[in-house]
Design a protein around this motif. Structure first.
Motif, PDB file in Angstrom:
ATOM      1  N   PHE A  17       7.893   5.339   9.506  1.00 54.29           N
ATOM      2  CA  PHE A  17       6.812   6.250   9.900  1.00 54.29           C
ATOM      3  C   PHE A  17       5.860   6.487   8.745  1.00 54.29           C
ATOM      4  N   MET A  18       6.463   6.681   7.560  1.00 50.95           N
ATOM      5  CA  MET A  18       5.642   6.976   6.380  1.00 50.95           C
ATOM      6  C   MET A  18       4.757   5.782   6.034  1.00 50.95           C
ATOM      7  N   MET A  19       5.368   4.584   6.097  1.00 48.96           N
ATOM      8  CA  MET A  19       4.590   3.387   5.779  1.00 48.96           C
ATOM      9  C   MET A  19       3.481   3.183   6.798  1.00 48.96           C
ATOM     10  N   ALA A  20       3.798   3.440   8.071  1.00 45.98           N
ATOM     11  CA  ALA A  20       2.765   3.291   9.103  1.00 45.98           C
ATOM     12  C   ALA A  20       1.598   4.214   8.803  1.00 45.98           C
ATOM     13  N   GLU A  21       1.898   5.434   8.355  1.00 48.80           N
ATOM     14  CA  GLU A  21       0.817   6.375   8.056  1.00 48.80           C
ATOM     15  C   GLU A  21      -0.070   5.846   6.929  1.00 48.80           C
ATOM     16  N   ALA A  64       5.422   2.594  16.019  1.00 51.50           N
ATOM     17  CA  ALA A  64       4.449   3.137  15.079  1.00 51.50           C
ATOM     18  C   ALA A  64       4.060   2.095  14.038  1.00 51.50           C
ATOM     19  N   PHE A  65       5.013   1.272  13.642  1.00 50.15           N
ATOM     20  CA  PHE A  65       4.835   0.402  12.480  1.00 50.15           C
ATOM     21  C   PHE A  65       4.067  -0.874  12.821  1.00 50.15           C
ATOM     22  N   VAL A  78       0.836  -1.200   0.000  1.00 46.78           N
ATOM     23  CA  VAL A  78       0.000   0.000   0.000  1.00 46.78           C
ATOM     24  C   VAL A  78       0.873   1.253   0.000  1.00 46.78           C
ATOM     25  N   ALA A  79       1.938   1.230   0.834  1.00 50.25           N
ATOM     26  CA  ALA A  79       2.744   2.444   1.008  1.00 50.25           C
ATOM     27  C   ALA A  79       3.395   2.900  -0.306  1.00 50.25           C
TER      28      ALA A  79
END
Lengths: 174, 363
Positions: B252-256, B85-86, B23-24
């Protein structure tokens, strides 16, 4: 299930280790983070007991909401600078702390060994809960029928607390 | 559970993980090209056709860049924060059903990793843990901007989680269950007939106000614009992930993005019928079945594919909606954010519960 005792001891061990860390850690924020781990382990133990709703609420309310508030306050006040110095505390305080802890532990042990109530399975066995339609349904039905008065009284108590807070803050600012 | 059940579970977990992890990169491409489209630019279009290979180039860059740990940070928590976060982000999707069930060789296979009794309360609980990634990152970075970012994040989370939890109570009241499977199955029923069209009992039709509140609060929960105050690049540079570089930043970006996928899945499941087929697909399936080209197990598999397709379309729409809103609306000011959360969203969600109660009593 034969794997669950293993997981119980794992999570119980982690919970005890991190509880000790909460007490002995010198910076408030690490204490708070450790407390989150403790809550998480409690939730895991509830989940092992098939109390999924309690587990979810434990994480949602304690680990999720209340600890965020704690950490928010700690960070906002910058409490990290005031590392607690145990050497300064008086001998009297230390002795009384040990004494009262000892009394507390002894009390718990006494209750545990002399309690007349035998710890066994309650009226809500796993099969019964499954028949009613799951944990969530069983608890909500009990909460809104048999225990509706204590439930509502608790919410009034919380409301009183909130109003009290607002009044205290308002009086200062006026 | 026997051996085959474990294998099926393993396949489901594997497929879901691959989908979530991809998805990321896909969303980073969509976001860049989407923002370029809205700002009358081109966006990344050099690597591959339409710049589609760009995310892979980015991934290579993230992995091979030097990963320095600044000297002034608290090392343990600094490394821990991206993980906090992840990991919750990866686990929350497991209770969302992405198709109904199918019977293969006397075995009912459900297209959902974990059918939990507590349903979406599990998602809320685990998603609430994800916030500690932000908080720990900001605190460990030992930087005023980062700390401001995490303080903002925690206060924002407390304010909006309340309205979010209250807004879905309406859904629970209507479908009288927290189990996502039950909720989706109930949404297949017909609410009322409008001429020759049957309006399904989708959450959006029975809970319009609740949907609106939930939609707004999930923007706040995922830290997306107009609620991206914890990042706020123009005010506090990048907030909590200011001190992070290379793969730690990527986490962090992938978690978002994965959180975005999860809440999109939740929005589709609670308010848009989940895997219930899109309008017209039922008729298509029936015509296949009547013409005799599909029968038995093949028919069942085609039905599953149709359901999955419907679910993916719904999720994809909300993912695009997130991008769309991000490049349309400006950021809130912090006092506006708090005022909006406590004085508008919170009372509205209480009103929604009251209205739903009256609605159920009257109907």
């Amino acid at each position: 299930m034969e794997i669950s005792p293993l997981f119980f001891y794992l999570f119980a061990g982690i919970a005890i280790a991190f509880s000790l860390f909460v007490v002995f850690s010198k910076s408030p924020i690490s204490s708070a983070f450790s407390l989150i781990v403790v809550f998480f382990c409690f939730a895991a133990i509830y989940a092992l007991l098939e109390a999924h709703l309690i587990a979810a609420l434990q994480i949602l309310v304690y680990a999720g909401a209340i600890m965020v508030l704690f950490i928010f306050v700690i960070m906002l006040l910058g409490a990290d600078k005031e590392v607690l110095d145990f050497k300064k505390s008086s001998v009297f305080l230390k002795c009384s702390a040990v004494l009262f802890c000892g009394i507390g532990v002894c009390g718990f042990a006494w209750v545990l060994f002399h309690s007349p109530i035998l710890i066994g399975t309650g009226p809500h066995s796993l099969e019964k809960i499954k028949m009613v339609g799951g944990n969530t349904r069983a608890i909500s039905e009990l909460l809104f029928s048999e225990y509706v008065l204590p439930f509502e009284l608790t919410s009034i108590l919380l409301l009183v607390g909130i109003v009290g807070c607002v009044v205290l803050v308002k009086r200062k600012s006026l | 559970m026997d051996f085959i059940d474990w294998i099926i579970l393993g396949i489901k977990i594997g497929a879901l993980l691959i989908a979530l992890l991809s998805v990321a990169p896909v969303m980073s491409w969509v976001e860049r090209r989407g923002s370029a489209l809205m700002q009358n630019r081109l966006g990344p279009n050099r690597v591959g056709p339409f710049g589609l290979i760009q995310p892979i180039a980015d991934a290579v860059k993230f992995m091979f860049k030097e990963d320095p740990v600044p000297g002034h940070v608290s090392k343990f928590y600094y490394v821990l924060a991206p993980l906090i976060a992840f990991i919750p982000a990866l686990t929350t999707f497991s209770v969302i059903p992405f198709a109904s069930s199918i019977e293969v060789m006397g075995r009912v296979v459900r297209f959902q990793v974990a059918d939990l009794n507590v349903g979406f309360l599990y998602i809320f609980a685990i998603a609430a843990l994800g916030i500690y990634g932000v908080v720990v990152a900001g605190w460990a970075s030992n930087n005023k901007y980062s700390l401001l970012g995490s303080v903002r994040s925690s206060s924002q989370m407390i304010s909006y989680e309340l309205s979010m939890g209250l807004s879905v109570i309406g859904v629970i009241m209507i479908f009288s269950s927290v189990n996502l499977n039950d909720i989706v199955r109930d949404q297949g029923n017909v609410l009322f007939h409008l001429g020759q069209f049957a309006i399904p009992k989708w959450g959006i039709f029975v809970q319009p106000l609740g949907f609106l509140i939930f939609l707004i609060t999930v923007f706040a929960e995922t830290n997306r614009l107009p609620f991206d105050l914890p990042e706020g690049d123009s005010e506090i540079i990048a907030g909590y992930h200011l001190e992070y570089g290379s793969m730690k930043f990527a986490m962090f970006m992938m978690a978002e993005y994965i959180n975005m996928a999860t809440v999109s899945g939740l929005l589709a499941t609670l308010y848009f019928g989940g895997w219930q087929m899109l309008p017209g697909m039922h008729t298509l399936l029936e015509s296949f079945s009547l013409s005799g080209s599909l029968s038995g197990i093949t028919y069942e598999w085609v039905r599953i594919v149709f359901e999955m397709f419907s679910f993916v379309i719904k999720v994809a729409f909300f993912m695009w909606f997130f991008v769309w809103v991000r490049w349309t609306l400006p950021r809130f000011r912090f006092d506006q954010l708090m005022g909006f959360g406590w004085k508008v969203m919170f009372p509205l969600s209480l009103v929604n519960i009251l209205l739903t109660g009256i609605f159920i009593k009257v109907m």
